[in-house]
Design a protein around this motif. Structure first.
Motif, short mmCIF file in Angstrom:
data_model
loop_
_atom_site.label_atom_id
_atom_site.label_comp_id
_atom_site.label_asym_id
_atom_site.label_seq_id
_atom_site.Cartn_x
_atom_site.Cartn_y
_atom_site.Cartn_z
N CYS A 236 -36.93 -22.08 14.40
CA CYS A 236 -37.50 -22.07 13.05
C CYS A 236 -37.34 -20.66 12.52
CB CYS A 236 -38.97 -22.49 13.08
SG CYS A 236 -39.81 -22.36 11.48
N LEU A 237 -36.50 -20.47 11.52
CA LEU A 237 -36.06 -19.12 11.15
C LEU A 237 -37.21 -18.24 10.66
CD1 LEU A 237 -32.67 -19.91 9.38
CD2 LEU A 237 -33.12 -19.36 11.78
N HIS A 238 -38.21 -18.83 10.02
CA HIS A 238 -39.33 -18.03 9.53
C HIS A 238 -40.64 -18.48 10.17
CE1 HIS A 238 -36.30 -17.28 6.30
NE2 HIS A 238 -36.73 -16.05 6.51
N TYR A 239 -40.57 -18.77 11.44
CA TYR A 239 -41.77 -19.11 12.21
C TYR A 239 -42.75 -17.94 12.16
CZ TYR A 239 -44.58 -19.81 16.49
OH TYR A 239 -45.59 -19.95 17.40
N GLU A 240 -44.01 -18.22 11.85
CA GLU A 240 -45.00 -17.14 11.80
C GLU A 240 -46.36 -17.56 12.34
OE1 GLU A 240 -46.68 -17.03 7.35
OE2 GLU A 240 -44.51 -16.72 7.41
N ASP A 241 -46.43 -18.73 13.02
CA ASP A 241 -47.71 -19.14 13.60
C ASP A 241 -48.14 -18.19 14.71
OD1 ASP A 241 -47.74 -21.24 11.87
OD2 ASP A 241 -47.11 -22.74 13.33
N ASN A 242 -47.18 -17.75 15.52
CA ASN A 242 -47.44 -16.77 16.58
C ASN A 242 -48.69 -17.14 17.39
OD1 ASN A 242 -45.31 -15.45 15.34
ND2 ASN A 242 -46.57 -13.87 14.38
N CYS A 243 -48.67 -18.35 17.96
CA CYS A 243 -49.89 -18.85 18.60
C CYS A 243 -49.65 -19.44 19.99
CB CYS A 243 -50.54 -19.90 17.72
SG CYS A 243 -49.51 -21.37 17.41
N CYS A 244 -48.43 -19.36 20.51
CA CYS A 244 -48.10 -20.06 21.75
C CYS A 244 -47.98 -19.10 22.93
CB CYS A 244 -46.78 -20.83 21.59
SG CYS A 244 -46.85 -22.13 20.35
N GLU A 245 -48.34 -19.60 24.11
CA GLU A 245 -48.09 -18.82 25.32
C GLU A 245 -46.61 -18.88 25.67
OE1 GLU A 245 -50.62 -19.88 28.54
OE2 GLU A 245 -52.42 -19.05 27.59
N LEU A 246 -46.14 -17.85 26.35
CA LEU A 246 -44.72 -17.70 26.66
C LEU A 246 -44.47 -18.02 28.12
CD1 LEU A 246 -44.18 -14.35 24.73
CD2 LEU A 246 -43.62 -16.66 23.95
N PRO A 247 -43.94 -19.20 28.41
CA PRO A 247 -43.68 -19.57 29.81
C PRO A 247 -42.58 -18.72 30.44
CG PRO A 247 -43.70 -21.51 28.37
CD PRO A 247 -43.65 -20.30 27.49
N ASN A 248 -42.63 -18.61 31.72
CA ASN A 248 -41.58 -17.94 32.48
C ASN A 248 -40.24 -18.64 32.25
OD1 ASN A 248 -40.46 -16.13 34.29
ND2 ASN A 248 -40.79 -17.50 36.04
N GLY A 249 -39.20 -17.85 32.04
CA GLY A 249 -37.86 -18.41 31.86
C GLY A 249 -37.43 -18.58 30.42
N GLN A 250 -38.38 -18.54 29.47
CA GLN A 250 -38.03 -18.67 28.06
C GLN A 250 -37.42 -17.37 27.52
OE1 GLN A 250 -41.27 -19.72 25.49
NE2 GLN A 250 -40.88 -21.92 25.66
N MET A 251 -36.71 -17.53 26.39
CA MET A 251 -36.34 -16.38 25.58
C MET A 251 -37.41 -16.17 24.52
SD MET A 251 -33.46 -14.84 26.41
CE MET A 251 -32.88 -14.02 24.92
N LEU A 252 -37.63 -14.91 24.15
CA LEU A 252 -38.50 -14.55 23.04
C LEU A 252 -37.66 -13.92 21.95
CD1 LEU A 252 -41.36 -14.04 21.78
CD2 LEU A 252 -41.24 -11.77 22.83
N LEU A 253 -37.84 -14.37 20.71
CA LEU A 253 -37.22 -13.74 19.55
C LEU A 253 -38.33 -13.08 18.74
CD1 LEU A 253 -34.57 -15.28 17.14
CD2 LEU A 253 -36.56 -14.07 16.25
N ILE A 254 -38.22 -11.78 18.50
CA ILE A 254 -39.20 -11.10 17.67
C ILE A 254 -38.49 -10.41 16.51
CG2 ILE A 254 -39.27 -9.22 19.37
CD1 ILE A 254 -42.05 -8.50 18.16
N ASP A 255 -38.85 -10.83 15.31
CA ASP A 255 -38.32 -10.30 14.06
C ASP A 255 -39.49 -9.65 13.35
OD1 ASP A 255 -37.35 -9.87 11.47
OD2 ASP A 255 -36.18 -11.72 11.44
N ALA A 256 -39.55 -8.31 13.37
CA ALA A 256 -40.72 -7.62 12.84
C ALA A 256 -40.32 -6.27 12.29
CB ALA A 256 -41.78 -7.45 13.95
N GLY A 257 -40.97 -5.89 11.19
CA GLY A 257 -40.69 -4.60 10.59
C GLY A 257 -41.92 -4.05 9.90
N GLY A 258 -42.14 -2.76 10.04
CA GLY A 258 -43.25 -2.12 9.36
C GLY A 258 -42.88 -1.74 7.94
N GLU A 259 -43.91 -1.47 7.14
CA GLU A 259 -43.71 -0.99 5.77
C GLU A 259 -44.33 0.40 5.67
OE1 GLU A 259 -44.00 -3.36 1.89
OE2 GLU A 259 -45.93 -2.31 1.97
N PHE A 260 -43.52 1.37 5.26
CA PHE A 260 -43.98 2.75 5.12
C PHE A 260 -43.86 3.15 3.66
CE2 PHE A 260 -43.36 7.34 4.96
CZ PHE A 260 -44.38 7.80 5.78
N GLU A 261 -45.00 3.38 3.02
CA GLU A 261 -45.03 3.79 1.61
C GLU A 261 -44.15 2.90 0.74
OE1 GLU A 261 -44.39 7.98 1.25
OE2 GLU A 261 -46.10 8.48 2.55
N HIS A 262 -44.32 1.60 0.93
CA HIS A 262 -43.64 0.56 0.15
C HIS A 262 -42.18 0.35 0.54
CE1 HIS A 262 -46.37 -1.03 -3.03
NE2 HIS A 262 -47.08 0.01 -2.65
#
Length: 434
Positions: A236-262
């Motif tokens: 799911c390209l814009h998944y944002e529930d971020n609520c599941c445990e991560l089983p051994n053997g899975q891949m994790l995809l993290i798409d995250a960026g901070g905002e600095f002064e806009h």
């Protein structure tokens, strides 16, 4: 800083015809629940031209023989300021923010209508449609209120975006430094999450760790809701529930960026929850990384924008064929675009005040825009095998891998701003093992 915004306003006005008036609407504060409000964030076009970061403000720019900048804002109110913070007020709008004149926002329409006399073109920047129902009335006001023997005035309405958004594509030195700061904060966030990732950790813990880490580098918020997606959630390209445990053997995809002064960062990394790639995970990861690196290598002033996407697709299509996940000759695969089943999305976008920053990807003739020094954008190829893709070998199913870097075009080529986030297989495994 007011000189910077004056420079931007002057540059904008030089591109507009004489007898133009620009209306730029700032954002109003939104209610979260009852008397609780969301944290305020200003409209980017408004902030880009004014630097004024308070709710419920409107700006006018007038191009005539003598140009004028008028700012409408909330008046000073000691009682409100005790509860919700200081206001610039009318005096501050002139003295601190460089307005030629300032009024309360309640005076906006009464002030605007006389100023429209003699205006040939009205440019509007009003993303949320605050004034959409009033535009026709404004431009018809003179014709409806003048005597029958007075010449009637006809004013055209145009979106300011068609001029302003082109300006925002090439970043100034000051803007690039803010993007760098956002990327540096996000780099620290990604590295912290990568080391904290392990089997049975919840996605929300990693999301919170990213937020905590970037706050130590001056970021007040993320640039977009973080995507911390284990296993099939990554499909799911814009998944944002971020609520599941991560089983051994899975891949994790993290798409995250901070905002600095806009200004935004936008970085994606994918890695195994347990810190060690399986052979199938390694094969897909390396394929995506190869596509990314070959696209980055094409970045230079004068290169057409579409070259980056086409390079990614060619590399990934060839790799998927070699792995037996696509059938047919490579010419057939490219002609039928059968690779799109697994590649799904485009591979980049402008980056700046908006994470998907504004500005055209084509020139006025419809040709792909060519890259220029000062442009900042992402390159982000990805391959996705949802769990219901039953014709794909089971070891690949429920896996999404995307790698995204933030790229600055320089005079001689490029700079990968996010290169310090571990990105090769060896770098990732070593960092997660520490």
């Amino acid at each position: 800083m007011s000189a910077l915004y004056q420079q931007r306003r002057d540059e904008l006005l030089t591109q507009l015809p004489n007898n133009s008036l620009v209306v730029i609407s700032g954002y109003q504060q939104k209610v979260r629940s009852k008397n609780i409000k969301y944290h305020f964030r200003q409209d980017n076009d408004f902030l880009y031209l004014t630097g004024f970061d308070e709710p419920d403000a409107i700006a006018l720019l007038i191009k005539r023989d003598v140009n004028q900048y008028i700012l409408f804002c909330r008046p000073k109110d000691p009682a409100q300021e005790v509860s919700f913070g200081a206001r610039a007020g009318i005096e501050g709008a002139v003295e601190k923010h460089g307005a030629d004149k300032a009024y309360t926002v309640a005076e906006f329409e009464d002030t605007l209508l006389p100023l429209l006399q003699g205006i040939d073109t009205l440019y509007i920047s009003d993303e949320l449609g605050r004034f959409s129902s009033k535009l026709i009335g404004w431009v018809n006001y003179q014709r409806h209120h003048c005597s029958f023997d007075t010449p009637k005035q006809f004013t055209s309405i145009k979106p300011l975006a068609e001029v302003l958004h082109g300006m925002r594509v090439v970043k100034s030195v000051e803007e690039i430094e803010k993007v760098r700061a956002a990327v540096a904060a996000s780099t620290a966030g990604h590295k912290a999450v990568m080391q904290a990732c392990k089997p049975n950790v919840n996605e929300r813990e990693l999301s919170s760790l990213f937020d905590f880490t970037i706050s130590k580098f001056g970021c007040n918020d993320v640039a977009y809701p973080s995507i911390v997606a284990g296993g099939n959630n990554a499909c799911c390209l814009h998944y944002e529930d971020n609520c599941c445990e991560l089983p051994n053997g899975q891949m994790l995809l993290i798409d995250a960026g901070g905002e600095f002064e806009h200004y935004a960062a936008d970085i994606t990394r994918s890695y195994p929850v347990n810190g060690r790639f399986s052979s199938e995970q390694k094969a897909i990861y390396q394929l995506v990384l190869n596509a990314l690196d070959q696209a980055i290598a094409k970045v230079r002033p004068g290169a057409p924008w579409n070259t980056l996407y086409e390079t990614c697709m060619q590399v990934m299509a060839e790799g998927l064929k070699e792995l037996g996940l696509l059938s047919g000759s490579i010419d057939e695969i490219m002609a039928t675009e059968s690779y799109k089943r697994f590649t799904v999305h485009k591979t980049g976008h402008w980056l700046g005040m908006d994470v998907h920053d504004v500005g055209p990807y084509h020139d006025q003739d419809g040709n792909w825009r060519t890259l220029e020094a000062g442009m900042v954008f992402t390159i982000e190829p990805g391959i996705y095998f949802p769990k219901d893709a039953l014709d794909v070998p089971e070891a690949y199913r429920g896996m999404g891998i995307r790698i995204e870097d933030d790229i600055l075009v320089t005079e001689s080529g490029f700079e990968n701003l996010s290169v310090d986030v571990p990105r090769t297989i060896q770098e990732i495994e070593d960092w997660m093992a520490d």
